[in-house]
Design an enzyme around this catalytic site. Structure first.
Site, PDB file in Angstrom:
ATOM      1  N   GLU A  38      92.408  30.917  41.428  1.00 42.80           N
ATOM      2  CA  GLU A  38      91.105  30.335  41.094  1.00 42.80           C
ATOM      3  C   GLU A  38      90.418  31.107  39.976  1.00 42.80           C
ATOM      4  O   GLU A  38      89.797  30.520  39.084  1.00 42.80           O
ATOM      5  CB  GLU A  38      90.208  30.309  42.335  1.00 42.80           C
ATOM      6  N   TYR A  92     101.112  40.986  45.256  1.00 39.98           N
ATOM      7  CA  TYR A  92     102.400  40.305  45.300  1.00 39.98           C
ATOM      8  C   TYR A  92     103.335  40.932  44.282  1.00 39.98           C
ATOM      9  O   TYR A  92     102.898  41.582  43.328  1.00 39.98           O
ATOM     10  CB  TYR A  92     102.276  38.785  45.142  1.00 39.98           C
ATOM     11  N   TYR A 107     104.985  37.893  48.611  1.00 45.59           N
ATOM     12  CA  TYR A 107     103.554  38.047  48.860  1.00 45.59           C
ATOM     13  C   TYR A 107     103.272  39.082  49.950  1.00 45.59           C
ATOM     14  O   TYR A 107     104.028  39.201  50.913  1.00 45.59           O
ATOM     15  CB  TYR A 107     102.936  36.713  49.289  1.00 45.59           C
ATOM     16  N   ASP A 108     102.164  39.787  49.795  1.00 45.41           N
ATOM     17  CA  ASP A 108     101.652  40.684  50.834  1.00 45.41           C
ATOM     18  C   ASP A 108     100.149  40.423  50.918  1.00 45.41           C
ATOM     19  O   ASP A 108      99.344  41.108  50.290  1.00 45.41           O
ATOM     20  CB  ASP A 108     101.944  42.144  50.462  1.00 45.41           C
ATOM     21  N   ARG A 109      99.778  39.390  51.685  1.00 50.18           N
ATOM     22  CA  ARG A 109      98.399  38.903  51.670  1.00 50.18           C
ATOM     23  C   ARG A 109      97.770  38.834  53.057  1.00 50.18           C
ATOM     24  O   ARG A 109      96.711  38.236  53.232  1.00 50.18           O
ATOM     25  CB  ARG A 109      98.340  37.518  51.013  1.00 50.18           C
ATOM     26  N   TYR A 170     100.968  24.181  46.486  1.00 54.14           N
ATOM     27  CA  TYR A 170     101.739  24.514  47.691  1.00 54.14           C
ATOM     28  C   TYR A 170     102.684  25.689  47.444  1.00 54.14           C
ATOM     29  O   TYR A 170     103.337  25.770  46.406  1.00 54.14           O
ATOM     30  CB  TYR A 170     102.532  23.294  48.153  1.00 54.14           C
ATOM     31  N   GLY A 261     100.302  27.033  35.436  1.00 52.82           N
ATOM     32  CA  GLY A 261      99.645  25.924  36.126  1.00 52.82           C
ATOM     33  C   GLY A 261      98.138  26.080  36.160  1.00 52.82           C
ATOM     34  O   GLY A 261      97.389  25.113  35.980  1.00 52.82           O
ATOM     35  N   ASP A 262      97.665  27.302  36.388  1.00 47.69           N
ATOM     36  CA  ASP A 262      96.220  27.561  36.394  1.00 47.69           C
ATOM     37  C   ASP A 262      95.629  27.306  35.009  1.00 47.69           C
ATOM     38  O   ASP A 262      94.534  26.756  34.882  1.00 47.69           O
ATOM     39  CB  ASP A 262      95.947  29.002  36.810  1.00 47.69           C
TER      40      ASP A 262
END
Length: 320
Positions: A38, A92, A107-109, A170, A261-262
């Site tokens: 975001e 990540y 990932y490490d979230r 996704y 993509g962002d």
């Protein structure tokens, strides 16, 4: 007048990566950069001159400050960030690769400051005091509280007359297609702008076909005025319920795929904020190309550069 042109809620992260040819399990050095889907959108729009705010939670530590400093440099307002004395920052890890191997992301979230955000900690006036609220489906599965906060943010923003944008976004390493579909379908009814890649449309909603058929079928799931589907290397297509706008991908020497993509979304929203959806589709293809040609998640550019590049580019194909 609204405080922001775009406001958003999302997680700030650090990205640790090794170059193609290196393995994470053996590396002695990691390249560090700031990431956050975001905030990538908000940062690019801020660099293009729009007023942008980002709501999140960060640890009050050098790592949290590293994220904040990057976003401040982009011009994003961070005045509503919830700072915590203790807690984790999301990270990540990326292992770049060349064929026949593919790039891998880990990932490490779990249990981060952001995932601990509660309903009562949200600054609703901050999030809804905007012309446009942008949300990402990637944030929904991070915690039970966030799964409630995002739909509420969309509902409150629309009640105050703001547009709501949603990127389906996704990630199979975070949740299953069934879980994602169940959470996303109600949210689709609260948005004005929907972004969904062709692959996500197939995996989550069983939608297949030619690009125009994909966005038309997505349109049956939502009342959104604007629908945009990424076609990967083919470019993107947008539909405003009257016309289809198809833009081929810009030829580019690829340096770093992450964040494209962002950047595409930011380019499209730039056009929508100017009440020019067709220009947004053209701009989305160009900003995606800029992301591919730069290191890191954040695209560094200017309004002048974007306009010059668009002037040298052909118009999008329009069909009814």
């Amino acid at each position: 007048m609204s405080r922001f042109d775009l406001a958003t809620i999302g997680e700030g992260q650090l990205r640790y990566s090794v170059p193609a040819g290196a393995r994470l399990e053996l590396t002695e050095n990691l390249n560090v950069s700031v990431a956050g889907t975001e905030a990538n959108v908000a940062g690019l729009l801020s660099r293009l001159g729009w007023r942008c705010g980002w709501f999140s939670s960060l640890p009050d530590s050098p790592l949290g400050q590293r994220v904040a400093n990057e976003y401040k440099l982009a011009g994003i307002d961070l005045s509503a960030v919830v700072w915590r004395e203790a807690g984790r920052l999301a990270t990540y890890y990326v292992e770049y690769a060349e064929p026949p191997r593919s790039t891998q992301v880990y990932y490490d979230r779990a249990n981060t400051c952001f995932t601990r955000l509660t309903f009562d900690e949200v600054d609703w006036d901050y999030l809804t005091g905007t012309r446009l609220l942008h949300l990402s489906g990637l944030t929904l599965p991070l915690s039970e509280s966030l799964r409630k906060i995002l739909p509420e943010a969309a509902r409150r923003a629309r009640a105050k007359g703001a547009m709501v944008s949603l990127d389906v976004n996704y990630r199979s390493r975070i949740w299953t297609p069934e879980e994602a579909r169940e959470a996303l379908l109600p949210l689709l009814r609260e948005v004005d702008i929907l972004f969904c890649g062709r692959r996500d449309a197939r995996q989550l909603f069983g939608i297949e076909g030619e690009p125009q058929q994909v966005v038309e079928q997505l349109g049956k799931l939502t009342a959104a005025k604007y629908l945009v589907a990424s076609l990967s290397g083919e470019g993107l297509i947008g539909w405003d319920r009257d016309n289809f706008h198809k833009q081929p991908a810009v030829k580019v020497g690829i340096i770093d795929r992450i964040g494209a993509g962002d950047a595409m979304i930011a380019g499209v929203l730039d056009g929508i904020l100017q009440n020019n959806f067709a220009k947004g589709i053209r701009c989305g293809a160009m900003t995606a190309a800029l992301a591919l040609s730069q290191h890191g998640d954040q695209v560094v550019t200017t309004r002048k550069e974007i306009e010059e590049l668009l002037n040298s580019q052909g118009s999008a194909d329009i069909c009814r």
